[in-house]
Design a protein around this motif. Structure first.
Motif, PDB file in Angstrom:
ATOM      1  N   MET B 219       0.606 -28.331  50.142  1.00  0.00           N
ATOM      2  CA  MET B 219       1.223 -29.985  51.462  1.00  0.00           C
ATOM      3  C   MET B 219      -0.639 -30.353  50.608  1.00  0.00           C
ATOM      4  N   THR B 220      -1.560 -29.771  50.399  1.00  0.00           N
ATOM      5  CA  THR B 220      -2.602 -30.871  48.782  1.00  0.00           C
ATOM      6  C   THR B 220      -2.094 -31.043  47.436  1.00  0.00           C
ATOM      7  N   ARG B 221      -1.508 -30.004  47.269  1.00  0.00           N
ATOM      8  CA  ARG B 221      -0.988 -30.128  45.630  1.00  0.00           C
ATOM      9  C   ARG B 221      -0.188 -31.383  45.247  1.00  0.00           C
ATOM     10  N   ALA B 222       1.276 -31.163  46.589  1.00  0.00           N
ATOM     11  CA  ALA B 222       1.855 -32.283  46.419  1.00  0.00           C
ATOM     12  C   ALA B 222       1.026 -34.037  47.375  1.00  0.00           C
ATOM     13  N   SER B 223       0.311 -33.637  48.114  1.00  0.00           N
ATOM     14  CA  SER B 223      -0.323 -34.807  48.364  1.00  0.00           C
ATOM     15  C   SER B 223      -1.108 -35.652  47.096  1.00  0.00           C
ATOM     16  N   VAL B 224      -1.812 -34.471  47.197  1.00  0.00           N
ATOM     17  CA  VAL B 224      -2.462 -35.295  45.391  1.00  0.00           C
ATOM     18  C   VAL B 224      -2.002 -35.963  43.837  1.00  0.00           C
ATOM     19  N   PRO B 258      -1.872 -35.831  55.292  1.00  0.00           N
ATOM     20  CA  PRO B 258      -1.206 -35.058  55.765  1.00  0.00           C
ATOM     21  C   PRO B 258      -1.844 -33.613  55.787  1.00  0.00           C
ATOM     22  N   VAL B 259      -2.510 -33.280  55.032  1.00  0.00           N
ATOM     23  CA  VAL B 259      -3.543 -32.562  55.408  1.00  0.00           C
ATOM     24  C   VAL B 259      -4.046 -31.479  56.629  1.00  0.00           C
ATOM     25  N   VAL B 260      -4.141 -32.548  57.091  1.00  0.00           N
ATOM     26  CA  VAL B 260      -4.564 -32.033  58.130  1.00  0.00           C
ATOM     27  C   VAL B 260      -3.695 -32.500  59.444  1.00  0.00           C
ATOM     28  N   THR B 261      -2.752 -33.599  58.878  1.00  0.00           N
ATOM     29  CA  THR B 261      -2.121 -33.462  60.413  1.00  0.00           C
ATOM     30  C   THR B 261      -1.081 -31.610  59.687  1.00  0.00           C
ATOM     31  N   ALA B 262      -1.084 -31.572  58.862  1.00  0.00           N
ATOM     32  CA  ALA B 262      -0.172 -30.245  59.051  1.00  0.00           C
ATOM     33  C   ALA B 262      -1.624 -29.264  59.665  1.00  0.00           C
ATOM     34  N   VAL B 263      -2.460 -28.722  59.546  1.00  0.00           N
ATOM     35  CA  VAL B 263      -3.451 -28.155  59.992  1.00  0.00           C
ATOM     36  C   VAL B 263      -3.346 -28.025  61.560  1.00  0.00           C
ATOM     37  N   GLY B 264      -3.212 -28.870  62.138  1.00  0.00           N
ATOM     38  CA  GLY B 264      -3.034 -29.354  63.634  1.00  0.00           C
ATOM     39  C   GLY B 264      -1.556 -28.469  63.912  1.00  0.00           C
ATOM     40  N   LEU B 265      -0.376 -28.463  62.767  1.00  0.00           N
ATOM     41  CA  LEU B 265       0.778 -28.525  63.080  1.00  0.00           C
ATOM     42  C   LEU B 265       1.078 -27.058  63.215  1.00  0.00           C
ATOM     43  N   ASN B 317      -3.452 -31.049  68.855  1.00  0.00           N
ATOM     44  CA  ASN B 317      -3.021 -31.439  68.500  1.00  0.00           C
ATOM     45  C   ASN B 317      -3.266 -33.256  68.863  1.00  0.00           C
ATOM     46  N   LEU B 318      -3.627 -33.719  70.158  1.00  0.00           N
ATOM     47  CA  LEU B 318      -4.505 -34.558  70.265  1.00  0.00           C
ATOM     48  C   LEU B 318      -6.073 -34.882  69.755  1.00  0.00           C
ATOM     49  N   LEU B 319      -6.349 -33.503  68.926  1.00  0.00           N
ATOM     50  CA  LEU B 319      -7.872 -33.661  68.398  1.00  0.00           C
ATOM     51  C   LEU B 319      -7.697 -34.212  67.317  1.00  0.00           C
ATOM     52  N   VAL B 320      -6.302 -33.477  66.701  1.00  0.00           N
ATOM     53  CA  VAL B 320      -6.046 -33.943  65.218  1.00  0.00           C
ATOM     54  C   VAL B 320      -6.085 -35.113  65.322  1.00  0.00           C
ATOM     55  N   ASP B 321      -5.446 -35.586  66.324  1.00  0.00           N
ATOM     56  CA  ASP B 321      -4.736 -37.109  65.921  1.00  0.00           C
ATOM     57  C   ASP B 321      -6.779 -38.134  65.866  1.00  0.00           C
ATOM     58  N   LEU B 322      -6.944 -37.585  67.017  1.00  0.00           N
ATOM     59  CA  LEU B 322      -8.771 -38.377  66.461  1.00  0.00           C
ATOM     60  C   LEU B 322      -9.175 -37.842  65.012  1.00  0.00           C
ATOM     61  N   ILE B 327     -10.529 -40.304  59.870  1.00  0.00           N
ATOM     62  CA  ILE B 327     -10.810 -40.076  58.417  1.00  0.00           C
ATOM     63  C   ILE B 327      -9.976 -41.468  57.816  1.00  0.00           C
ATOM     64  N   ASP B 328      -8.612 -42.031  58.865  1.00  0.00           N
ATOM     65  CA  ASP B 328      -8.256 -43.337  58.199  1.00  0.00           C
ATOM     66  C   ASP B 328      -8.016 -44.394  58.830  1.00  0.00           C
ATOM     67  N   PRO B 329      -8.974 -45.166  58.190  1.00  0.00           N
ATOM     68  CA  PRO B 329      -9.430 -46.618  59.159  1.00  0.00           C
ATOM     69  C   PRO B 329      -7.821 -47.036  59.797  1.00  0.00           C
ATOM     70  N   ARG B 330      -6.750 -47.301  58.321  1.00  0.00           N
ATOM     71  CA  ARG B 330      -5.329 -47.667  59.151  1.00  0.00           C
ATOM     72  C   ARG B 330      -5.045 -47.512  60.866  1.00  0.00           C
ATOM     73  N   VAL B 331      -5.315 -46.277  60.343  1.00  0.00           N
ATOM     74  CA  VAL B 331      -4.584 -46.246  62.316  1.00  0.00           C
ATOM     75  C   VAL B 331      -5.012 -46.230  63.468  1.00  0.00           C
TER      76      VAL B 331
END
Lengths: 320, 334
Positions: B219-224, B258-265, B317-322, B327-331
């Protein structure tokens, strides 16, 4: 052309629409992707590995030098007292703990492994695609009730996905009892929500495209829009996932065998069952575990490589 | 943000209700039943019936389900048939072990995976990239229990460096505070217990880490790679920002979303892996207990554990969303 009824002209225009659609973006998308796939090293390696595996699985068992279930060298193993007989001229992969020919078992195991992988993938694919397809169609074109139906279906898949996949598979296997069919069903059912979500998501994305709007404004029946426009264009992620799940299916089947839920029939074991048996003797005879393990790893690797290469080839972002 | 939390927690209710119905339907179909698991296969019908009556299993399913719901609302999950202890106690007794194992595994995966994925993307096509990609490919394709077996064979049996089963050596007398063996040792000053617990954790957590590690590296590689191609990175570079700032603020921060979301999943996958890992290393966590419960047809444990695991899964998963919105102000704006 006053004789032409509005109805037929609509169909003509639809034909024109779908025709231009297929020739300009439909067909060439696939052709382009195919070209990229053939140029991808990983994809070619994956395809070759799969080809070798399939040939081995289909033809291999006929060339098995010995009966895989017969304990031909039982006495020899007993005399050696736990010292395992390694590879030799007669038995290329040596003998197992009951004096059976490992190489023959490996060949027969290839066929069983392929069978488990393909059947469980198909269970997940077919049922998942039906659920996801109906749900996706309902969400894009079904109005308010369709949306409600879609929400309900997605909640159910949420629940299925909320369970750790292995526990779900173990639960199913516990209900159905030990057999190879059980393993296939258990591994397949775990894949259902994945395929369902994927196809639905992909259909929702297509549902917002201009050509669907165009088809709708022409008054074409919704069912037809779904079948001829939305569905064919939503399939590529599902095909990629199918390839990847062949790999996971083989690995999950091995895990179920390890947990004691695999087929109790030892005459024709899949590689996972072979590995499960062999791991008890890992300290004395590591090679006994290595053959089936390497078989599983390389095969899973082949499907993963091809799947990833297909995903890259079909990625619209990478189109030149 | 508060509304998100409340909405998610309310959504838990229908999810759990649906799940409990499914679990009950499933358990009703299970062959055998707890009576034969307790008494053995040759038990007489009368004895089995007596046990079933004692456990309330002679009633119709909907009556059983209604009773279960009533107890559940009062916070009572029932009693384990195998151990005779309350399900809640069994869960709290073993949960810390799984938490410790999973945390350690996730930690290893993050600490190794993110830098590895990042470096692989920066030097795309280099030897590090090729190694990282191929190792992670092999990583997904190797059955977890086989990896456990190899690690155990090399480090515990051949080299004798590390213990191969359990959480603590039997001779060590550790005081329990939190149930997390390593932390307890630190809190009570029993450092030998901490060290021992750590040694016992290494092999299982490295094994378990293989699952999230592979996902995180990829994930990190693709995302970077994706972020490196963005216009704003080029802009940042061309306006003369220090490379360090561009990497940290523009590339990494965006790439890690996206890595953060992946960790939650990954929690679900981690729990699946924990069943296998815990059983190979005889690590007394919820995974192993749950697996034993299936064999013993321990209905209350199965239902209770799976419901509790689902709650944990949803909360994570709730914690991950929080975390995501931090991390992402846009959200946050949306």
């Amino acid at each position: 052309m006053s004789l032409v009824t509005p109805n037929t002209s609509k169909i003509d225009r639809l034909a024109e629409l779908t025709a231009t659609h297929e020739s300009s973006s439909g067909n060439s998308l696939w052709r382009e992707a195919w070209g990229r796939l053939r140029r991808s090293k990983a994809g070619v390696i994956g395809a070759v590995v799969i080809a070798v595996f399939v040939v081995l699985a289909v033809v291999g068992p006929w060339f098995a030098p010995h009966n895989p279930a017969a304990q031909i060298w039982r006495d020899e193993v007993l005399i050696n007292k736990g010292e395992f007989v390694g590879p030799r001229g007669e038995n290329w992969f040596g003998l197992d703990h009951l004096g059976r020919d490992q190489f023959s078992r490996f060949l027969v195991g290839a066929r069983q492994t392929l069978l488990v992988g393909v059947v469980s993938m198909l269970i997940g694919l077919v049922i998942g695609a039906i659920i996801g397809g109906v749900s996706g169609a309902a969400a894009t074109l079904g109005g308010r009730n369709g949306k409600r139906f879609d929400t309900f279906v997605m909640r159910v898949t949420d629940i299925m996905l909320a369970l750790p996949s292995l526990l779900l598979a173990v639960s199913i296997a516990a209900v159905l009892g030990q057999s190879l069919t059980t393993v296939m069903i258990a591994v397949g059912v775990v894949q259902i929500p994945i395929f369902a979500r994927l196809l639905r998501g992909s259909m929702l994305a297509q549902g917002n495209k201009e050509y669907v709007l165009a088809a709708r404004s022409l008054g074409i029946r919704k069912r037809r829009i779904v079948m001829t426009n939305i569905l064919p264009n939503s399939l590529s992620p599902v095909i990629v996932q199918a390839t990847l799940s062949l790999a996971t299916a083989i690995i999950e089947a091995a895990a179920l065998s390890y947990l004691g839920l695999g087929s109790p029939d030892q005459s024709a074991p899949e590689w996972g069952a072979m590995l499960t048996q062999a791991q008890r003797f890992f300290d004395n005879a590591p090679m006994m575990s290595v053959y089936p393990a390497v078989g599983i790893i390389i095969t899973a690797l082949g499907f993963t490589l091809l799947g990833e290469a297909m995903r890259e080839a079909l990625d619209p972002k990478l189109r030149g | 943000m508060l509304r998100l939390v409340i909405r998610r927690l309310l959504q838990l209710i229908p999810t759990l209700l649906g799940l409990s119905v499914l679990l009950f339907l499933w358990l009703n179909r299970l062959p055998g039943g707890p009576a034969s698991a307790i008494l053995g296969e040759r038990a007489t019908e009368e004895k089995k019936a007596a046990i079933n009556k004692l456990l309330g299993l002679d009633q119709p399913v909907y009556v059983q389900y209604w009773r279960f719901l009533k107890r559940m609302v009062q916070g009572d999950l029932g009693t384990s048939i195998q151990t005779g202890q309350p399900v809640w106690d069994e869960f709290t007794l073993r949960f810390p072990a799984t938490v410790e194992l999973s945390l350690m595994a996730i930690l290893i995966a993050i600490v190794v995976g993110i830098p590895l994925g990042y470096l692989a993307a920066r030097r795309r096509g280099g030897w590090l990239d090729i190694t990282a990609v191929s190792v992670s490919l092999v990583g997904i394709c190797i059955p977890v229990f086989f990896l456990a077996l190899i690690l155990k064979g090399i480090f515990a049996v051949k080299l004798g460096l590390l213990p191969s089963y359990g959480r603590l050596e039997t001779g060590i007398n550790a005081t329990e505070v939190t149930g997390l063996a390593m932390l307890d040792g630190l809190l009570t000053g029993e450092f030998d217990a901490t060290w021992d617990a750590f040694r016992h954790l290494i092999l299982p957590s490295v094994t378990l880490a293989s699952i999230p590690l592979v996902v995180i590296v990829r994930m990190t590689r693709a995302s970077v790679l994706e972020v490196l191609g963005e216009d704003y990175v080029r802009t940042a570079e061309s306006k003369g920002l220090e490379a360090r700032v561009v990497r940290g603020r523009h590339v990494l921060r965006n790439a890690l979303l996206p890595v953060v979301t992946a960790v939650g999943l990954l929690t679900g996958a981690l729990l699946s892996g924990a069943v296998l890992t815990e059983s190979v290393f005889s690590f007394e966590g919820i995974g192993k207990f749950l697996y034993d419960a299936i064999g013993g047809r321990d209905y209350p444990v199965l239902v209770g554990f799976i419901m509790l695991i689902t709650i944990v899964f949803v909360l994570i998963n709730l914690l991950v969303d929080l975390a995501y919105s931090i991390i992402d102000p846009r959200v946050r704006v949306n």
